[in-house]
Scaffold this motif. Sequence first.
Motif, short mmCIF file in Angstrom:
data_model
loop_
_atom_site.label_atom_id
_atom_site.label_comp_id
_atom_site.label_asym_id
_atom_site.label_seq_id
_atom_site.Cartn_x
_atom_site.Cartn_y
_atom_site.Cartn_z
N SER A 132 1.06 -1.45 0.12
CA SER A 132 0.32 0.18 -0.04
C SER A 132 1.13 1.42 -0.22
O SER A 132 2.34 1.27 0.60
CB SER A 132 -0.84 -0.15 1.14
OG SER A 132 0.28 0.28 2.20
N ASP A 133 0.11 2.14 -0.62
CA ASP A 133 1.42 2.91 -0.72
C ASP A 133 2.07 4.38 1.00
O ASP A 133 2.74 4.67 1.22
CB ASP A 133 0.42 4.79 -1.14
CG ASP A 133 0.36 4.34 -2.49
OD1 ASP A 133 1.29 4.14 -3.16
OD2 ASP A 133 -0.66 5.29 -3.21
N ASP A 134 0.53 3.67 2.07
CA ASP A 134 1.62 3.85 3.17
C ASP A 134 1.78 3.10 3.90
O ASP A 134 2.08 2.55 5.65
CB ASP A 134 0.04 4.91 3.81
CG ASP A 134 -1.30 3.49 4.33
OD1 ASP A 134 -1.30 2.78 3.39
OD2 ASP A 134 -1.74 4.66 5.12
N GLU A 172 3.85 0.27 6.50
CA GLU A 172 4.87 0.37 7.25
C GLU A 172 5.61 -1.00 7.24
O GLU A 172 4.84 -2.05 7.32
CB GLU A 172 3.88 0.71 8.49
CG GLU A 172 4.37 0.79 9.81
CD GLU A 172 4.58 1.15 11.20
OE1 GLU A 172 4.58 1.19 12.17
OE2 GLU A 172 2.68 1.25 11.00
N LYS A 186 8.42 3.58 6.61
CA LYS A 186 6.69 4.12 6.26
C LYS A 186 6.94 5.37 4.94
O LYS A 186 7.38 6.22 4.59
CB LYS A 186 6.09 5.43 7.80
CG LYS A 186 6.08 5.04 8.75
CD LYS A 186 5.43 5.65 9.63
CE LYS A 186 5.21 4.88 11.33
NZ LYS A 186 4.48 5.76 11.95
N GLY A 187 5.96 4.36 3.99
CA GLY A 187 5.77 4.68 3.05
C GLY A 187 6.72 4.01 1.41
O GLY A 187 7.79 3.82 1.85
N THR A 197 -4.06 -5.28 3.49
CA THR A 197 -5.68 -4.30 3.39
C THR A 197 -6.98 -4.61 3.50
O THR A 197 -8.24 -3.67 3.45
CB THR A 197 -5.06 -3.68 2.00
OG1 THR A 197 -5.44 -3.64 0.82
CG2 THR A 197 -4.02 -2.26 1.75
N LYS A 242 -0.25 -4.14 4.11
CA LYS A 242 -0.22 -2.46 4.31
C LYS A 242 0.69 -1.84 5.70
O LYS A 242 1.32 -1.72 5.95
CB LYS A 242 -1.81 -2.61 5.08
CG LYS A 242 -2.27 -2.68 6.26
CD LYS A 242 -3.08 -2.37 6.97
CE LYS A 242 -3.77 -3.32 7.87
NZ LYS A 242 -5.00 -2.86 8.63
N LYS A 243 1.51 -3.75 6.19
CA LYS A 243 2.26 -3.36 6.77
C LYS A 243 2.51 -4.69 7.15
O LYS A 243 2.83 -6.14 7.11
CB LYS A 243 1.69 -3.46 8.39
CG LYS A 243 2.58 -3.43 9.75
CD LYS A 243 2.28 -3.10 10.48
CE LYS A 243 3.30 -2.56 12.05
NZ LYS A 243 2.82 -3.14 13.22
#
Length: 121
Positions: A28-30, A32, A42-43, A101, A109-110
Motif C-alpha cells: 500500500s502507499d502508506d 509500514e 513508512k511509505g 489491506t 499495509k504492514k
Amino acid sequence: MKNKEEFIRRFNEAFSNNDLDLILGHMSDDIEWVFIGEKTMKGKKAVEEFMEPMKNIETLEMELQQIIIQDGVAAANGRMKIKEPTGEIKSFGFADFYEFTGQEALKIKKMTSYVSGIKED
C-alpha cells in the motif's frame, strides 16, 4: 487461502530476484515496514530508497521453510545466502509477518521483519 500462500511465495522470490516493481506493486502507499531492533520505514518511497543498494546483492540461496495464513495476516520464515558486491558471502534467517489491506486483498499495509545472521560451518 491457497492464493495468499502462493502470493507470499512469489513475494519472497521477488526479494531474492531484486524485483522491486513486484515488491512495491503489492505494498500500500502508506506501507509500514518494521525491522525489529533496527528501523521502521513508512511509505513506498522509504522502502524504495532502502532497497536501492540491494540491487547489487546476488542471492545464492533462498529457502522458505514455512508460510502461515490466517484471516487478513500471513507469516513466512526461511533462510537466505547472499553475495555482497565486495564478494563477502553472508547467511541469515528471517521471519516476516504481513498485514493486508483486507481479508482477500494481496496488498500489504504492514510488514514486521526479524532477521538474524547465521554462521556457516
